[in-house]
Design a protein around this motif. Structure first.
Motif, PDB file in Angstrom:
ATOM      1  N   ASP A 182     -26.975   8.424  16.762  1.00  0.00           N
ATOM      2  CA  ASP A 182     -28.381   9.211  17.180  1.00  0.00           C
ATOM      3  C   ASP A 182     -28.812   9.863  15.893  1.00  0.00           C
ATOM      4  O   ASP A 182     -29.874  10.479  15.995  1.00  0.00           O
ATOM      5  N   GLY A 183     -28.422   9.727  14.672  1.00  0.00           N
ATOM      6  CA  GLY A 183     -28.965  10.108  13.671  1.00  0.00           C
ATOM      7  C   GLY A 183     -28.110  11.617  13.156  1.00  0.00           C
ATOM      8  O   GLY A 183     -28.307  11.937  11.931  1.00  0.00           O
ATOM      9  N   SER A 184     -27.525  12.062  14.145  1.00  0.00           N
ATOM     10  CA  SER A 184     -26.782  13.272  13.676  1.00  0.00           C
ATOM     11  C   SER A 184     -25.556  13.274  12.982  1.00  0.00           C
ATOM     12  O   SER A 184     -25.242  12.112  12.752  1.00  0.00           O
ATOM     13  N   TRP A 185     -25.133  14.098  12.199  1.00  0.00           N
ATOM     14  CA  TRP A 185     -24.031  14.209  11.336  1.00  0.00           C
ATOM     15  C   TRP A 185     -22.863  14.388  12.025  1.00  0.00           C
ATOM     16  O   TRP A 185     -22.812  15.407  12.896  1.00  0.00           O
ATOM     17  N   ARG A 186     -21.826  13.756  11.829  1.00  0.00           N
ATOM     18  CA  ARG A 186     -20.555  13.826  12.299  1.00  0.00           C
ATOM     19  C   ARG A 186     -19.612  14.421  11.484  1.00  0.00           C
ATOM     20  O   ARG A 186     -19.606  14.305  10.292  1.00  0.00           O
ATOM     21  N   THR A 187     -18.671  15.338  11.941  1.00  0.00           N
ATOM     22  CA  THR A 187     -17.634  15.907  11.278  1.00  0.00           C
ATOM     23  C   THR A 187     -16.591  14.885  11.426  1.00  0.00           C
ATOM     24  O   THR A 187     -16.198  14.540  12.747  1.00  0.00           O
ATOM     25  N   THR A 188     -15.677  14.304  10.479  1.00  0.00           N
ATOM     26  CA  THR A 188     -14.716  13.250  10.691  1.00  0.00           C
ATOM     27  C   THR A 188     -13.309  13.900  10.721  1.00  0.00           C
ATOM     28  O   THR A 188     -12.828  14.522   9.589  1.00  0.00           O
ATOM     29  N   ALA A 189     -12.526  13.554  11.534  1.00  0.00           N
ATOM     30  CA  ALA A 189     -11.155  13.666  11.752  1.00  0.00           C
ATOM     31  C   ALA A 189     -10.535  12.833  10.731  1.00  0.00           C
ATOM     32  O   ALA A 189     -10.498  11.402  10.953  1.00  0.00           O
TER      33      ALA A 189
ATOM     34  N   GLU B 131      -4.887  15.205   8.902  1.00  0.00           N
ATOM     35  CA  GLU B 131      -4.989  15.939   7.413  1.00  0.00           C
ATOM     36  C   GLU B 131      -6.249  16.901   7.181  1.00  0.00           C
ATOM     37  O   GLU B 131      -6.364  17.542   6.104  1.00  0.00           O
ATOM     38  N   GLY B 132      -7.152  16.894   8.071  1.00  0.00           N
ATOM     39  CA  GLY B 132      -8.159  17.919   8.043  1.00  0.00           C
ATOM     40  C   GLY B 132      -9.258  17.233   8.538  1.00  0.00           C
ATOM     41  O   GLY B 132      -9.242  15.988   9.165  1.00  0.00           O
ATOM     42  N   LEU B 133     -10.472  17.982   8.120  1.00  0.00           N
ATOM     43  CA  LEU B 133     -11.703  17.514   8.730  1.00  0.00           C
ATOM     44  C   LEU B 133     -12.698  17.295   7.710  1.00  0.00           C
ATOM     45  O   LEU B 133     -12.585  18.043   6.624  1.00  0.00           O
ATOM     46  N   LEU B 134     -13.401  16.346   7.612  1.00  0.00           N
ATOM     47  CA  LEU B 134     -14.269  16.063   6.594  1.00  0.00           C
ATOM     48  C   LEU B 134     -15.796  16.266   7.069  1.00  0.00           C
ATOM     49  O   LEU B 134     -16.335  15.488   8.114  1.00  0.00           O
ATOM     50  N   ARG B 135     -16.445  17.477   6.746  1.00  0.00           N
ATOM     51  CA  ARG B 135     -17.845  17.749   7.308  1.00  0.00           C
ATOM     52  C   ARG B 135     -18.761  16.763   6.767  1.00  0.00           C
ATOM     53  O   ARG B 135     -18.909  16.388   5.619  1.00  0.00           O
ATOM     54  N   LYS B 136     -19.745  16.769   7.887  1.00  0.00           N
ATOM     55  CA  LYS B 136     -20.973  15.977   7.471  1.00  0.00           C
ATOM     56  C   LYS B 136     -20.372  14.498   6.482  1.00  0.00           C
ATOM     57  O   LYS B 136     -21.105  14.426   5.780  1.00  0.00           O
ATOM     58  N   HIS B 137     -19.558  13.974   7.259  1.00  0.00           N
ATOM     59  CA  HIS B 137     -19.043  12.742   6.474  1.00  0.00           C
ATOM     60  C   HIS B 137     -19.829  11.512   6.930  1.00  0.00           C
ATOM     61  O   HIS B 137     -19.911  10.692   6.033  1.00  0.00           O
ATOM     62  N   ARG B 138     -20.137  11.173   8.294  1.00  0.00           N
ATOM     63  CA  ARG B 138     -20.883   9.992   8.602  1.00  0.00           C
ATOM     64  C   ARG B 138     -22.022  10.300   9.388  1.00  0.00           C
ATOM     65  O   ARG B 138     -22.293  11.317  10.359  1.00  0.00           O
TER      66      ARG B 138
ATOM     67  N   ALA C 164       0.908  -1.067  -0.099  1.00  0.00           N
ATOM     68  CA  ALA C 164       0.018   0.232   0.098  1.00  0.00           C
ATOM     69  C   ALA C 164       0.857   1.134  -0.014  1.00  0.00           C
ATOM     70  O   ALA C 164       2.100   1.132   0.439  1.00  0.00           O
ATOM     71  N   VAL C 165       0.238   2.483  -0.680  1.00  0.00           N
ATOM     72  CA  VAL C 165       1.192   3.477  -0.594  1.00  0.00           C
ATOM     73  C   VAL C 165       0.281   4.461   0.305  1.00  0.00           C
ATOM     74  O   VAL C 165       1.013   5.423   0.933  1.00  0.00           O
ATOM     75  N   ARG C 166      -0.999   4.274   0.733  1.00  0.00           N
ATOM     76  CA  ARG C 166      -1.507   5.057   1.723  1.00  0.00           C
ATOM     77  C   ARG C 166      -2.383   4.252   2.723  1.00  0.00           C
ATOM     78  O   ARG C 166      -3.312   3.534   2.175  1.00  0.00           O
ATOM     79  N   VAL C 167      -2.348   4.556   4.055  1.00  0.00           N
ATOM     80  CA  VAL C 167      -3.409   4.036   4.801  1.00  0.00           C
ATOM     81  C   VAL C 167      -4.063   5.234   5.579  1.00  0.00           C
ATOM     82  O   VAL C 167      -3.341   6.154   6.219  1.00  0.00           O
ATOM     83  N   GLU C 168      -5.294   5.208   5.757  1.00  0.00           N
ATOM     84  CA  GLU C 168      -6.081   6.256   6.554  1.00  0.00           C
ATOM     85  C   GLU C 168      -6.649   5.584   7.798  1.00  0.00           C
ATOM     86  O   GLU C 168      -6.976   4.536   7.959  1.00  0.00           O
ATOM     87  N   TRP C 169      -7.249   6.799   8.619  1.00  0.00           N
ATOM     88  CA  TRP C 169      -7.912   6.376   9.824  1.00  0.00           C
ATOM     89  C   TRP C 169      -9.052   7.771   9.768  1.00  0.00           C
ATOM     90  O   TRP C 169      -8.722   8.725   9.533  1.00  0.00           O
ATOM     91  N   HIS C 170     -10.198   7.435  10.326  1.00  0.00           N
ATOM     92  CA  HIS C 170     -11.333   8.279  10.305  1.00  0.00           C
ATOM     93  C   HIS C 170     -11.845   8.151  11.697  1.00  0.00           C
ATOM     94  O   HIS C 170     -12.208   7.044  12.201  1.00  0.00           O
ATOM     95  N   THR C 171     -12.084   9.258  12.542  1.00  0.00           N
ATOM     96  CA  THR C 171     -12.650   9.230  13.507  1.00  0.00           C
ATOM     97  C   THR C 171     -13.469  10.744  13.930  1.00  0.00           C
ATOM     98  O   THR C 171     -13.213  11.499  13.217  1.00  0.00           O
ATOM     99  N   ASP C 172     -14.578  10.447  14.872  1.00  0.00           N
ATOM    100  CA  ASP C 172     -15.250  11.568  15.160  1.00  0.00           C
ATOM    101  C   ASP C 172     -14.251  12.919  15.644  1.00  0.00           C
ATOM    102  O   ASP C 172     -13.306  12.557  16.574  1.00  0.00           O
ATOM    103  N   GLU C 173     -14.659  13.987  15.083  1.00  0.00           N
ATOM    104  CA  GLU C 173     -13.947  15.151  15.598  1.00  0.00           C
ATOM    105  C   GLU C 173     -13.585  15.475  16.894  1.00  0.00           C
ATOM    106  O   GLU C 173     -12.701  15.874  17.356  1.00  0.00           O
TER     107      GLU C 173
END
Length: 194
Positions: free
Chosen positions: A165-172, A154-161, A128-137
């Motif tokens: 409770d049904g709310s939208w999370r921003t992902t780090a 690398e940044g924040l992904l708004r309304k990502h997941r 692999a050339v890239r491995v990512e992690w995603h978590t709630d901000e």
């Protein structure tokens, strides 16, 4: 090379064995879910056998996810789960996540060793050339653990997941590349030996 990206290997370290997650792990996975706080930041909490079955079925049925039971070498007990997902052999990248551990083994070195095993598999076997992690901000514990592995924020992904409770999370978003790995690997190996 493409087929090997979707194989489910068993990966063994000194503290933990990662084995392909399956229906045989249902009761053991439920037993490992020993604290509701484990699932605060996840969309799929496990509080009963039916939820454990649904969790396993969703993981196994996802064609771009390889889920593992985390098994303690010391006790041979399932102590949690982790996955490789968003597997993309064309762009030689994947993500590591869907990770949770029994409260009883948090801080024992099982999590960093699990990540070392997955990273070795990703960078050394799959190339692999890239491995990512995603978590709630807002998940500070997870963000700190990912950064401690050597991954870069690398940044924040708004309304990502969606949250449970049904709310939208921003992902780090964090990532590590094959350029980073030669420096990080020996540091992570030293850390898991201590």
């Amino acid at each position: 090379m493409t087929a090997s990206w979707f194989e489910s290997p068993t990966l063994t370290g000194d503290r933990v064995r990662l084995e392909p997650l399956g229906v045989a792990h249902t009761d053991a996975l439920l037993a490992a879910a020993d604290d509701p706080a484990i699932f605060r930041w996840t969309a799929s909490p496990i509080t009963d056998r039916e939820q454990a079955q649904k969790y396993i079925a969703a993981a196994v049925d996802d064609p771009n996810r390889i889920a593992f039971a985390q098994v303690s070498i010391a006790t041979n007990a399932v102590v949690g789960t982790t996955s490789m997902y968003q597997i993309d052999p064309v762009n030689r990248s994947l993500a590591i996540g869907y990770t949770w551990l029994s409260r009883s083994v948090q801080g024992t070195g099982i999590n960093p060793e699990s990540k070392l095993l997955l990273l070795r598999h990703a960078f050394d076997q799959l190339e692999a050339v890239r491995v990512e992690w995603h978590t709630d901000e807002f998940n500070e514990q997870s963000r700190a653990a990912i950064a401690k592995l050597g991954a870069q924020f690398e940044g924040l992904l708004r309304k990502h997941r969606r949250r449970a409770d049904g709310s939208w999370r921003t992902t780090a978003l964090f990532a590590m590349t094959d350029d980073d790995w030669p420096t990080i690997a020996p540091q992570l190996e030293t850390r898991t030996r201590n």
